[in-house]
Design an enzyme around this catalytic site. Sequence first.
Site, PDB file in Angstrom:
ATOM      1  N   GLU A 173      66.895  52.373  64.489  1.00 55.07           N
ATOM      2  CA  GLU A 173      66.258  53.469  65.234  1.00 55.07           C
ATOM      3  C   GLU A 173      67.120  53.872  66.435  1.00 55.07           C
ATOM      4  O   GLU A 173      67.656  53.013  67.141  1.00 55.07           O
ATOM      5  CB  GLU A 173      64.867  53.038  65.714  1.00 55.07           C
ATOM      6  N   HIS A 174      67.250  55.158  66.692  1.00 59.21           N
ATOM      7  CA  HIS A 174      68.061  55.716  67.784  1.00 59.21           C
ATOM      8  C   HIS A 174      69.525  55.285  67.673  1.00 59.21           C
ATOM      9  O   HIS A 174      70.251  55.269  68.656  1.00 59.21           O
ATOM     10  CB  HIS A 174      67.494  55.309  69.151  1.00 59.21           C
ATOM     11  N   THR A 175      69.959  54.925  66.466  1.00 62.43           N
ATOM     12  CA  THR A 175      71.355  54.521  66.274  1.00 62.43           C
ATOM     13  C   THR A 175      72.242  55.682  65.860  1.00 62.43           C
ATOM     14  O   THR A 175      73.458  55.602  65.984  1.00 62.43           O
ATOM     15  CB  THR A 175      71.456  53.419  65.193  1.00 62.43           C
ATOM     16  N   ASP A 176      71.643  56.783  65.373  1.00 67.40           N
ATOM     17  CA  ASP A 176      72.486  57.865  64.848  1.00 67.40           C
ATOM     18  C   ASP A 176      73.303  58.512  65.952  1.00 67.40           C
ATOM     19  O   ASP A 176      74.520  58.651  65.840  1.00 67.40           O
ATOM     20  CB  ASP A 176      71.680  58.894  64.058  1.00 67.40           C
ATOM     21  N   SER A 208      60.416  68.194  59.669  1.00 67.02           N
ATOM     22  CA  SER A 208      61.292  69.257  60.178  1.00 67.02           C
ATOM     23  C   SER A 208      62.653  69.231  59.488  1.00 67.02           C
ATOM     24  O   SER A 208      63.188  70.278  59.106  1.00 67.02           O
ATOM     25  CB  SER A 208      61.459  69.138  61.701  1.00 67.02           C
ATOM     26  N   ASP A 223      67.996  62.078  59.897  1.00 69.49           N
ATOM     27  CA  ASP A 223      66.928  62.672  59.090  1.00 69.49           C
ATOM     28  C   ASP A 223      67.486  63.692  58.098  1.00 69.49           C
ATOM     29  O   ASP A 223      67.083  63.739  56.931  1.00 69.49           O
ATOM     30  CB  ASP A 223      65.898  63.348  59.996  1.00 69.49           C
ATOM     31  N   GLY A 260      56.256  61.382  61.824  1.00 67.08           N
ATOM     32  CA  GLY A 260      57.470  60.577  61.843  1.00 67.08           C
ATOM     33  C   GLY A 260      58.145  60.460  60.493  1.00 67.08           C
ATOM     34  O   GLY A 260      58.975  59.587  60.287  1.00 67.08           O
ATOM     35  N   LEU A 261      57.818  61.354  59.564  1.00 69.15           N
ATOM     36  CA  LEU A 261      58.405  61.320  58.228  1.00 69.15           C
ATOM     37  C   LEU A 261      59.419  62.444  58.011  1.00 69.15           C
ATOM     38  O   LEU A 261      59.815  62.720  56.892  1.00 69.15           O
ATOM     39  CB  LEU A 261      57.302  61.399  57.167  1.00 69.15           C
TER      40      LEU A 261
END
Length: 240
Positions: free
Chosen positions: A35-38, A127, A171, A123-124
């Site tokens: 998470e938040h690694t991108d 967008s 995403d 959270g899926l």
Amino acid sequence: MSHLKETVARAFEKEFGEAPSTIVRAPGRVNLIGEHTDYNDGYALPMAIDRAIWLALRPRTDRTVKIRSLDFNVWGQFGLDELERDKGWLEYPKGIAWALQDEGYKLNGWEGVMTSDIPRGSGLSSSAALELATAKAFQTVSGFDWDNTKMALVGQRCENDWVGANTGVMDQLISAAGRKGYALKIDFRSLETEPYALPKGTAVVVMDTATRHSHTDSGYNERREQCEAAATFFEVEKLR
């Protein structure tokens, strides 16, 4: 045939009196780890899910895009030569048009009908799925080559520079490149991807906690600013 594919096909035929020339689909996702690694140039292991956005469409002879959202029961329309920022769901297709044209793609207009079974704000990545479905729609009517990574980056530009959410590209990448039965290892420094087969018998359960969010007002941008400040403190380019 997916029931949603049938739904958009029937709705299109009812609206326009003929079958759509094409139907495109882009899935939502869950993330198994990272998470938040991108945006920190790290790694993640997301996977596409069986919820998606479906869009039935046909080309137009002018440079106008018209979309009917079955979920909102509303029409949206914009011209490719007169893109202006506003608010609402139409900003995602509009932002994709802006980003593609800014990257030099020559676009044609189209009209279509859209629906989704990805819960919004869950959270899926509804967008990102909308961004990639729109990009696929433009690709089918405009004839340019499809590249998963390039289209994911176009989706990220839409999110960052048009919609105003300072997200990474995870995403969009998994929506563009996800494969059934596989997770996708992503190295966000090189943007290299590698499919990882899920162990036989694996079941991934997605639970609805009734918590809703959006990237633009969830504190996401603040978290990214904090990560960038930490990288500056440690004198490294990214927290990888």
